[in-house]
Design a protein around this motif. Structure first.
Motif, PDB file in Angstrom:
ATOM      1  N   ILE A 244      50.290  20.920  58.924  1.00 33.00           N
ATOM      2  CA  ILE A 244      49.774  21.672  60.071  1.00 33.00           C
ATOM      3  C   ILE A 244      50.089  20.997  61.407  1.00 33.00           C
ATOM      4  O   ILE A 244      49.871  21.576  62.450  1.00 33.00           O
ATOM      5  CB  ILE A 244      48.245  21.911  59.970  1.00 33.00           C
ATOM      6  CG1 ILE A 244      47.478  20.593  59.971  1.00 33.00           C
ATOM      7  CG2 ILE A 244      47.921  22.743  58.745  1.00 33.00           C
ATOM      8  CD1 ILE A 244      45.968  20.783  60.129  1.00 33.00           C
ATOM      9  N   GLY A 245      50.606  19.789  61.375  1.00 29.26           N
ATOM     10  CA  GLY A 245      51.032  19.137  62.616  1.00 29.26           C
ATOM     11  C   GLY A 245      50.128  17.997  63.050  1.00 29.26           C
ATOM     12  O   GLY A 245      49.167  17.647  62.356  1.00 29.26           O
ATOM     13  N   ALA A 246      50.447  17.422  64.213  1.00 27.31           N
ATOM     14  CA  ALA A 246      49.763  16.223  64.701  1.00 27.31           C
ATOM     15  C   ALA A 246      48.324  16.522  65.103  1.00 27.31           C
ATOM     16  O   ALA A 246      47.990  17.638  65.474  1.00 27.31           O
ATOM     17  CB  ALA A 246      50.525  15.639  65.885  1.00 27.31           C
ATOM     18  N   LYS A 247      47.495  15.485  65.005  1.00 23.26           N
ATOM     19  CA  LYS A 247      46.061  15.624  65.291  1.00 23.26           C
ATOM     20  C   LYS A 247      45.565  14.465  66.148  1.00 23.26           C
ATOM     21  O   LYS A 247      46.258  13.480  66.307  1.00 23.26           O
ATOM     22  CB  LYS A 247      45.294  15.645  63.964  1.00 23.26           C
ATOM     23  CG  LYS A 247      45.485  16.891  63.138  1.00 23.26           C
ATOM     24  CD  LYS A 247      45.317  16.594  61.658  1.00 23.26           C
ATOM     25  CE  LYS A 247      46.455  15.713  61.193  1.00 23.26           C
ATOM     26  NZ  LYS A 247      46.208  14.998  59.943  1.00 23.26           N
ATOM     27  N   LEU A 248      44.332  14.585  66.601  1.00 24.51           N
ATOM     28  CA  LEU A 248      43.671  13.534  67.387  1.00 24.51           C
ATOM     29  C   LEU A 248      43.671  12.200  66.630  1.00 24.51           C
ATOM     30  O   LEU A 248      43.782  11.130  67.226  1.00 24.51           O
ATOM     31  CB  LEU A 248      42.234  13.975  67.661  1.00 24.51           C
ATOM     32  CG  LEU A 248      41.357  13.222  68.642  1.00 24.51           C
ATOM     33  CD1 LEU A 248      40.225  14.141  69.116  1.00 24.51           C
ATOM     34  CD2 LEU A 248      40.755  11.972  68.047  1.00 24.51           C
TER      35      LEU A 248
END
Lengths: 673, 673
Positions: A244-248
């Motif tokens: 789902i991609g990059a996160k905090l």
């Protein structure tokens, strides 16, 4: 440039430790739950952190997103192998707790600070199959998963639904002709979204989907679905999958998405311990009790409090306390040496209440864990009586503890000034791990509202004279009279928190009654009153933490010096919480405006009482440098040398001139703009 | 997989916009400060965002730390060129405000979301030379810097000292034989640490160092030092330089460290507008007034409130409001369609008070900007009278606004559930930008204590009957009598906040007096009372925001529908702040416990009043999709399509099977553990 770390301990830290008035090892053992547990924790830690292949050449923050993932897979394989080695060496056998403590706890975060792509395999998939599969299914799937022939995840949340599980849209239609289920994603929002390891790691998933047989929907059920070929790892036909991609934070967990285009799986891939679909005609046989699945949810929330909230808050407080003892800044008195910043009252107030909170939560989570074990035994014996109370407590305590830990970590980070903003301080990473837990496994507001529903029921019962369960005993005594004078004692504080909780429960209930009486529907009244409902659940859990901590320090058998320390910490925990919620105390407890100055002075003197032992208390958390991994918080206090050493790990610093000078900057500077 | 974004606006957002009761353009113009300003902002925005070379192929979160920097240098060169094009096209001439709005404001964050390595060149270096250089120095250095023949930064903070500027350790010794200064770093802690662009970008720096002439120290003075060769960019002899490493945010700013080993610079590289060192014998001639340098500090803090706190909070609120109108979840009433989550009272309470705060801060920062301009003109005319008041207000307002913005952004992020945790939501980035501002340019607690010192002085003056300045006029009226009944009106709220501030100022002052009377030194009393001092400064700034907002909505000439909206927002701002600080209101204002239920109901009904216009209000912030750059907050509300589109930008998703499967996972799964 090269930096040499001094081999000596910073003289300020040394002096702090010389002032210690208690036995640090005694506190460590207490927090661990016994000296045997301290010892085994240390042995386990040593076994893993001594392995050089698990160390980073370049800290993960300098890698690309893709490289972070690849490095996490490499390390995860090594760690799983080492766990097996540990089991055979220690003759321990495999326990799910061991995996959880290594993958999810302090040790895991030291080896894989950005999350573990394999975590759900052990922490969710195997327990779910054990809890919901038939014996035959358990034998087959748990054995394959336990031997890690397959890599699995648990896929529930969808792009469009997280909180409202009944709203999940993925379907599983039974086809009696072929004796198969057809998994399908009818909409974009029905795509699975978030499961850890789903992106590129797992080849199987336990998928939660709406079961349809004979044209009828029977709600959410669990299905084991193969996602990728076991040899090539290519996604199977009909499987649309990715990350789902990059996160905090937690960028190595490989959270994924998953869509189905009419994917067929054998009938026996539905876990059928509770509900069943008959082979021939697809007849649906209902589960006996829905409540049985509550157990897993409660287990996860109870684990979160210790494994995520407490352990990360303890790290942050350790870093901030040691740094504040080393850092010197400004003048308190003109001409005098710059003081250690830990001597500023404002700094003490940013850190010490969080220190007290970390201990309050440790004690509460130990208590909760014992109750969980008791209730689980009762459940197995068919007794469901204590389940609603435990469920209600696990909801509001998960919410309060993750919130307070996240808030406290940010307070500690900011107390370290600019240096706390650096990734190498580890404070940003620690925050990322905890703030995620404010949302997952039950969004905090939603959880408070679940507890509030339980409290509203209790409130009606107590009004009609019924006896209250242990955690709400205080509702039996009613609200206090303002004429009773306030006293600065722990007993009085505990009572005050109970009075506030009772008062807020009553206020929320009154609001519901008023709105319904004015003709609103109960649903409308509930929504309209929900701010008050959240408040009362929060106050209920806060009162509980204060009570458990206070009972503990009153009854625990420890040496007198340690008892004094624990008592001061408990008092500070309660007083600082009172002052942060002062309005409610002035409204519902016997606290009056004229008592506030005395409470402020009590807080000021408690901060002073804790000050001399602060470093020693965080030392007792016994978080070794390899796990803490922060130049600001290292045991020897060589803060500045370590900061420079960390900076020089940046690949940008490997070359004196970066390529962007030749490519962009020089042509630009010479362009005569 | 490919995703198609629908070209239609989400039907829920469409319906929200149809409900709008006011003229959105009118509000936009109001917030911009005039329709001409709206127009020029839009023209400037269009000029930059239409440039495809400034768009990211791969979002920066997927790049390595080094690649992020290189990409930022590439883009920064392009942007500076475009600014020159814009100037010549619009016949605008070069203004520092233009650079600041492009490099530091919303537009800059859209083009370089992770910070700008060139920012300090225009925002700090040039203004500092203009403010502190002689005319000759200005002519030479500003011309070279303005034409970007050299790239400069501003180096003040050191590894060991940030807050306490007098404690800086870098030395500059004058050598009259060679007419040079010798810059030196006597300790590790004296290394410069943090300056933006210092790592690998700048070739010159304005360095703040302790000036020594004839064996005497004269305190901190500014020196221009060449760091790198203009042709090769190699660090010059004696210059130890690099970047400080990865951070919570702003990873493209190239913050650097810098150590000197007896580096010699010509005498005329010391900026000598105020203080001078004579050529022949190194005689030191003192500056006339220290207060003149206050101007820059105040300027930066005033700019921060709008450029960082307000603009980022407005972004976060826009994202959370639109997402909450699109997201549907759970059942309010069994059998009914899942409601938009913006209809939940708890959700409204997480977002709308922050919406009101964004507007309160916009209005206050506009006010502060005007006062700043006035005071600057007075300063130039030699009148320093208003400086202490402006300085005190800029301190506490910077502290309160950055704190409240950061808190509000996190509340908005969490209100978006798991999806808010994704980097592409932009909420984590926005938080990173704002929380940094809680620490830099004056750490917030330190700033509050500076304001408190001013307030303590005023308190003594008012007790002896002196007139108060505008921002503390309320101190003249004393504390309220509890017998005056509370009324739910805006006027009464403004008074209440003033009473709370006055009460807390009195409490802090009493504590100081009590401690001094008991024999403590004034410094000890100050430290012991500092929690109360911080509280009173915070209450003072909160009262000021409420007053300015309330005055504004009372007097502003706008259409009646917009006036209604602004009034409701102002009331919500005040009521929600009151309820969050309820204890102080019960102690110091005429609010009584019996009024609280009415206040809660008022808050509940204000949330309901704002609900129908919420989407239209955030639309009026007029943040275009290119600047907002968030799938959750896009104008068309196609949230889920955009989330999947963003996920597919991850380089991990470019291949169906990641290399780590062949290298690590497959051998591991087949190893028969």
């Amino acid at each position: 440039m090269e930096v040499k770390i001094r081999q000596v301990v910073n003289e300020d830290l040394l002096r702090e430790r010389q002032k210690c008035t208690f036995d640090k090892e005694e506190l460590t053992n207490l927090l661990d739950g016994g000296s045997d547990k301290t010892q085994s924790r240390r042995e386990l830690t040593e076994f893993f952190i001594s392995d050089k292949s698990l160390k980073d050449d370049v800290p993960p923050e300098y890698l690309s997103h893709k490289e972070k993932y690849e490095e996490a897979v490499r390390k995860s394989c090594l760690i799983l192998k080492k766990i097996k080695d540990w089991e055979s060496q220690s003759n321990n056998g495999g326990s799910a707790e061991l995996f959880q403590s290594i993958l999810g706890g302090m040790l895991g975060s030291a080896m894989l600070s950005d999350g573990v792509p394999f975590a759900l395999h052990h922490v969710m998939f195997i327990p779910a199959v054990l809890g919901q599969g038939t014996l035959k299914q358990q034998a087959y799937w748990v054995s394959r998963a336990w031997n890690v022939e397959i890599m699995c995840t648990y896929a529930q949340t969808e792009l469009g639904h997280g909180t409202f599980i009944r709203g999940l849209e993925t379907t599983a239609h039974y086809d009696p002709r072929t004796e198969e289920f057809i998994l399908h994603s009818p909409t974009l929002t029905s795509y699975k979204w978030w499961p850890g390891g789903l992106g590129h790691t797992a080849n199987y998933a336990l998928v939660m989907a709406q079961l349809y047989t004979n044209g009828q929907c029977h709600g959410i059920h669990p299905f084991i679905v193969q996602l990728r070929d076991e040899d090539t790892h290519m996604p199977l036909p009909g499987i649309k999958i990715g990350e789902i991609g990059a996160k905090l934070g937690m960028n190595a967990t490989n959270n994924g998405y998953l869509g189905f285009d009419h994917v067929r799986i054998p009938r026996d891939h539905m876990l059928m311990k509770h509900a069943q679909v008959l082979k021939v005609d697809g007849t649906y046989i209902k589960s006996l009790s829905d409540k049985l699945t509550y157990g897993t949810m409660i287990f996860v929330r109870v684990s979160l409090i210790k494994g995520v909230a407490v352990s990360n808050l303890a790290k942050a407080v350790t870093i901030a306390t040691r740094y504040s003892a080393v850092r010197r800044q400004s003048e308190m008195k003109p001409g005098e040496r710059e003081p250690q910043i830990i001597d500023y009252k404002t700094q003490q107030h940013k850190i010490f209440p969080n220190l007290a909170t970390a201990i309050a939560m440790t004690i509460t989570s130990n208590w909760l864990w014992n109750v969980y074990s008791d209730v689980t035994s009762q459940l197995e014996a068919g007794n469901l009586d204590s389940l609603p109370e435990l469920h209600a407590m696990s909801c509001c305590l998960k919410a309060l503890c993750t919130f307070e830990a996240a808030r406290g970590i940010e307070e500690c980070r900011k107390s370290c000034g600019g240096h706390g903003y650096m990734t190498c301080s580890k404070l940003p990473t620690v925050y990322g791990l905890v703030t995620a837990a404010e949302t997952y496994e039950g969004e905090n507001t939603v959880l408070y509202l679940q507890t509030a529903r339980y409290l509203m029921k209790l409130w009606h019962q107590v009004k009609s004279g019924e006896k209250m369960p242990y955690t709400a005993k205080y509702l039996e005594s009613g609200l206090p009279s303002k004429s009773i004078p306030w006293k600065n004692t722990l007993t009085n504080l505990v009572e005050g928190f109970n009075h506030v909780a009772a008062g807020l429960i009553q206020t929320a209930s009154d609001s519901l009654d008023r709105l319904v009486a004015s003709g609103k529907s109960p649903e409308h009244a509930w929504n309209e009153s929900s701010l008050r409902l959240v408040q009362c659940a929060e106050a209920h859990s806060r009162a509980f933490l204060v009570m458990i901590f206070s009972d503990y320090v009153t009854n625990v058998k420890v040496s007198p010096p340690l008892k004094t320390i624990l008592t001061r910490l408990c008092e500070l925990f309660a007083v600082s919480n009172l002052l942060r919620n002062l309005g409610h105390f002035l409204m519902y407890s016997s606290t009056r405006a004229s008592d506030v100055d005395g409470l402020l002075q009590w807080q000021e003197s408690l901060l002073a009482d804790i000050r001399p032992n602060a470093v020693s208390i965080v030392d007792s958390f016994d978080i070794c440098d390899e796990i803490l991994d922060s130049p600001l918080g290292s045991y020897d206090g060589n803060v500045y040398e370590r900061l420079l050493e960390e900076a020089n790990k940046s690949p940008l610093n490997a070359e004196p001139v970066n390529v962007s000078f030749y490519k962009y900057l020089k042509p630009f500077l010479k362009s005569n703009m």
